[in-house]
Design a protein around this motif. Sequence first.
Motif, PDB file in Angstrom:
ATOM      1  N   HIS A  60       0.474   4.908  -1.734  1.00 21.48           N
ATOM      2  CA  HIS A  60       0.855   6.178  -1.100  1.00 21.48           C
ATOM      3  C   HIS A  60       1.840   6.929  -1.991  1.00 21.48           C
ATOM      4  N   ILE A  87       0.846  -1.207   0.000  1.00 17.47           N
ATOM      5  CA  ILE A  87       0.000   0.000   0.000  1.00 17.47           C
ATOM      6  C   ILE A  87       0.877   1.250   0.000  1.00 17.47           C
ATOM      7  N   GLU A 124      -1.146   6.734   8.869  1.00 13.70           N
ATOM      8  CA  GLU A 124      -1.040   5.299   8.582  1.00 13.70           C
ATOM      9  C   GLU A 124       0.415   4.851   8.632  1.00 13.70           C
TER      10      GLU A 124
HETATM   11 FE   FE2 Z   1      -3.466   4.308   2.819  1.00 22.11          FE
END
Ligand code: FE2
Length: 238
Positions: free
Chosen positions: A85, A80, A134
């Motif tokens: 990102h 991810i 995150e």
């Molecule tokens: Fe994310």
Amino acid sequence: MAIETSSTVRELVLANPAAARTLEKFGIDYCCGGSKSLAEACAKASVPVEQVIGAIEKPQSNPDARDWQTAALGELTRHIVEKHHAFTREELKRLKSLLAKVVSAHGANHPEVARVQSIFHELDKELTMHMMKEEEILFPYIENMEAAVNAKRSLPPCMFGTVQNPVRMMMMEHDSAGDALREMRAETSSYAVPAEACLSYQELYRALPAFEADLHEHIHLENNILFPRTIQMEEAAF
Ligand SMILES: [Fe+2]
Ligand SMILES: [Fe+2]
């Protein structure tokens, strides 16, 4: 389709819209300088034409052939971050400057572009903070939790009570990002390109739905795979 070094940069981008991003990366002007041949444009930007053609022709990889339901959670968080990102950050930056260009050239006749710009600026602020949370808090916690479970150790200390709390917050922020994408789409009649649009305008309306598609895929991986698996793992460990 083979790329001819004698064809103009404009022809190249019109035939292959995805090439615009590659050309921008090499600092090749495909809008105002679009009437130059690819060979001339590369010479002006001091990059070897073969390198540019190679980058344009590079096949898009399909890393999502992976089964994320069974992969390690740490592998999924890395995917991810590295794929979504990174792409989001790159596009937020690029599209902000493209929007500024299009608003200054077409804002008078197309006030909706300025509205898209203000929605996009808000989205930029939100997503930048969101991805930071995150990457700095939630994902490292998930990776540590998985390592503890694999080693049959007790869970790492949790500053947020249960992982369900930050997950709920991230999902609310995803909803807000989804709303912004919908508003931009509504403002632009689903990115319908006006007849008089210049190449920057066309590129903007090609790239915004691609940004939207990537964000959709990104949110899907988190909401539907990463977060439920994380909650399950935490519950099973208690
Ligand atoms: Fe994310
Ligand atoms: Fe997220």
